[in-house]
Design a protein around this motif. Structure first.
Motif, short mmCIF file in Angstrom:
data_model
loop_
_atom_site.label_atom_id
_atom_site.label_comp_id
_atom_site.label_asym_id
_atom_site.label_seq_id
_atom_site.Cartn_x
_atom_site.Cartn_y
_atom_site.Cartn_z
N ILE A 154 6.35 -18.13 -16.47
CA ILE A 154 7.16 -18.97 -15.58
C ILE A 154 8.63 -18.59 -15.79
CG2 ILE A 154 7.75 -21.32 -14.87
CD1 ILE A 154 4.83 -20.60 -14.48
N THR A 155 9.23 -18.00 -14.77
CA THR A 155 10.63 -17.59 -14.89
C THR A 155 11.59 -18.62 -14.32
OG1 THR A 155 10.46 -16.37 -12.79
CG2 THR A 155 10.04 -15.14 -14.83
N SER A 156 11.08 -19.53 -13.51
CA SER A 156 11.90 -20.61 -12.98
C SER A 156 11.01 -21.80 -12.69
CB SER A 156 12.63 -20.16 -11.70
OG SER A 156 13.56 -21.14 -11.29
N GLY A 157 11.37 -22.96 -13.25
CA GLY A 157 10.54 -24.15 -13.09
C GLY A 157 10.96 -25.00 -11.90
N PHE A 158 10.30 -26.13 -11.79
CA PHE A 158 10.56 -27.08 -10.72
C PHE A 158 11.79 -27.92 -11.07
CE2 PHE A 158 9.95 -31.32 -8.87
CZ PHE A 158 9.73 -31.02 -7.54
N GLY A 159 12.73 -28.03 -10.11
CA GLY A 159 13.92 -28.86 -10.35
C GLY A 159 15.21 -28.07 -10.16
N MET A 160 16.29 -28.65 -10.64
CA MET A 160 17.60 -28.02 -10.48
C MET A 160 17.68 -26.74 -11.31
SD MET A 160 19.17 -29.88 -8.31
CE MET A 160 20.81 -29.13 -8.43
N ARG A 161 18.34 -25.73 -10.73
CA ARG A 161 18.53 -24.45 -11.42
C ARG A 161 19.71 -23.72 -10.82
NH1 ARG A 161 14.69 -19.67 -8.90
NH2 ARG A 161 15.36 -19.99 -6.74
N GLN A 162 20.19 -22.72 -11.54
CA GLN A 162 21.25 -21.86 -10.99
C GLN A 162 20.61 -20.80 -10.12
OE1 GLN A 162 23.51 -19.42 -13.78
NE2 GLN A 162 25.39 -19.87 -12.68
N HIS A 163 21.00 -20.77 -8.86
CA HIS A 163 20.39 -19.83 -7.92
C HIS A 163 20.71 -18.40 -8.34
CE1 HIS A 163 19.32 -17.86 -4.12
NE2 HIS A 163 18.60 -18.96 -3.87
N PHE A 167 21.13 -15.74 -6.69
CA PHE A 167 21.99 -14.93 -5.82
C PHE A 167 23.41 -15.47 -5.76
CE2 PHE A 167 17.79 -13.68 -4.28
CZ PHE A 167 17.93 -12.30 -4.20
N ASP A 168 23.58 -16.73 -5.34
CA ASP A 168 24.94 -17.26 -5.19
C ASP A 168 25.44 -18.00 -6.43
OD1 ASP A 168 23.61 -19.69 -5.11
OD2 ASP A 168 23.61 -19.77 -2.93
N LYS A 169 24.60 -18.11 -7.49
CA LYS A 169 24.98 -18.69 -8.78
C LYS A 169 25.37 -20.17 -8.71
CE LYS A 169 24.33 -14.70 -10.61
NZ LYS A 169 23.08 -14.46 -11.38
N THR A 170 25.06 -20.84 -7.61
CA THR A 170 25.31 -22.28 -7.50
C THR A 170 24.04 -23.03 -7.91
OG1 THR A 170 24.61 -22.32 -5.18
CG2 THR A 170 26.97 -21.98 -5.64
N TYR A 171 24.20 -24.29 -8.32
CA TYR A 171 23.04 -25.07 -8.75
C TYR A 171 22.36 -25.70 -7.53
CZ TYR A 171 23.98 -24.50 -13.67
OH TYR A 171 24.15 -23.95 -14.92
#
Length: 282
Positions: free
Chosen positions: A163-172, A174-178
């Protein structure tokens, strides 16, 4: 003459003094020996108590893991069967929680009380584990009575991997925004081309390109549940096709907005994203 008369008296007094001193030293020596034996006995008892505490703590830790595992499994089954909580006739099997050891009982000066409390916690937690197992069997019984519902509810991994990215808020990436991530990103060991399996029976309602998802699939299941599969390399099914659990439906790819081969997996309830982990039993 006077010196000769005094010498025996002095010798006698010296002899009495030496005897008294020797007796005192001998008595002190035996007292010390008794204290040494007492100390060694107490040290042995303290070591046994520490071992007993460690043994009980290990049992507590194992029982707590069992209880958490069973409780998590029961909660997942309730989510899958659309149950908000146990039925009223299951009140006797909902578990009450063991008497957890708090800071007031962790005094290093009262190890006997600590051991008794830990033993009580083990007994109570063991009872709760057994109650939870009974509750689990009751839930499974209800699930078996509605096998069609279980077969149509996502309950297994569509593909296994990291799992490299879970469910919920994360830093995108590509654009590095949450931003809110609506599913799980799974990278299988086989990488691109790894088969993706249907997690439940359903009908394919969409198969094609969908913006940032790239090549993607939507499968509609029962109880208003839909699953989405994004960034696919290729599809093994088409729109309108019925699928069954474990059928190969697509292959892992890198299409759309993706930094590398992986599967983006979503579970939607009435169109709203849910944490897929809540629906995975295996």
């Amino acid at each position: 003459m006077r010196v000769r008369n005094v010498l025996p008296v002095l010798f006698f007094v010296l002899l009495v003094g030496l005897g008294t001193s020797f007796g005192f030293l001998l008595d002190t020596y035996f007292d010390h020996q008794k204290l040494q034996v007492r100390y060694e006995t107490l040290e042995h008892d303290r070591l046994e108590q520490r071992l007993d505490i460690l043994f009980q703590a290990r049992k507590l830790s194992g029982l707590q893991l069992d209880y958490d595992r069973i409780d998590d499994f029961c909660r997942k089954l309730m989510v899958m069967t659309n149950m908000s909580g146990p039925r009223p006739d299951w009140d006797d099997f909902t578990g009450s929680g063991g008497p957890l050891i708090n800071s007031m009982t962790l005094s290093p000066y009262d190890t006997r009380t600590l051991v008794r409390n830990m033993q009580g916690a083990v007994v109570a937690l063991n009872r709760d584990v057994l109650d939870s197992e009974v509750l689990q069997q009751l839930i499974l019984k209800q699930v078996r009575e509605n096998k069609q519902l279980l077969d149509s509810t996502p309950s297994v991994w569509p593909v296994k991997g990291r799992i490299t990215s879970g469910f919920g808020m994360r830093q995108h990436p590509f654009d590095k925004t949450y931003k809110f991530h609506r599913g799980l990103d799974i990278v299988p060991p086989g990488g691109r081309g790894t088969p993706i399996h249907a997690p439940a029976n359903g009908v394919v309602v969409f198969a094609g390109r969908d913006g940032g998802y790239g090549l993607s699939l939507l499968i509609r299941h029962k109880n208003n549940i839909t699953t989405r599969y994004g960034h696919l390399k290729a599809m093994a099914v088409k729109r309108g096709q019925k699928v069954r659990r474990d059928d190969v439906i697509a292959y892992v790819g890198n299409t759309g907005r993706s930094t590398g081969p992986h599967l983006h997996y979503e579970v939607l309830l009435a169109g709203k994203p849910q944490n897929p982990r809540r629906y995975i039993l295996n």
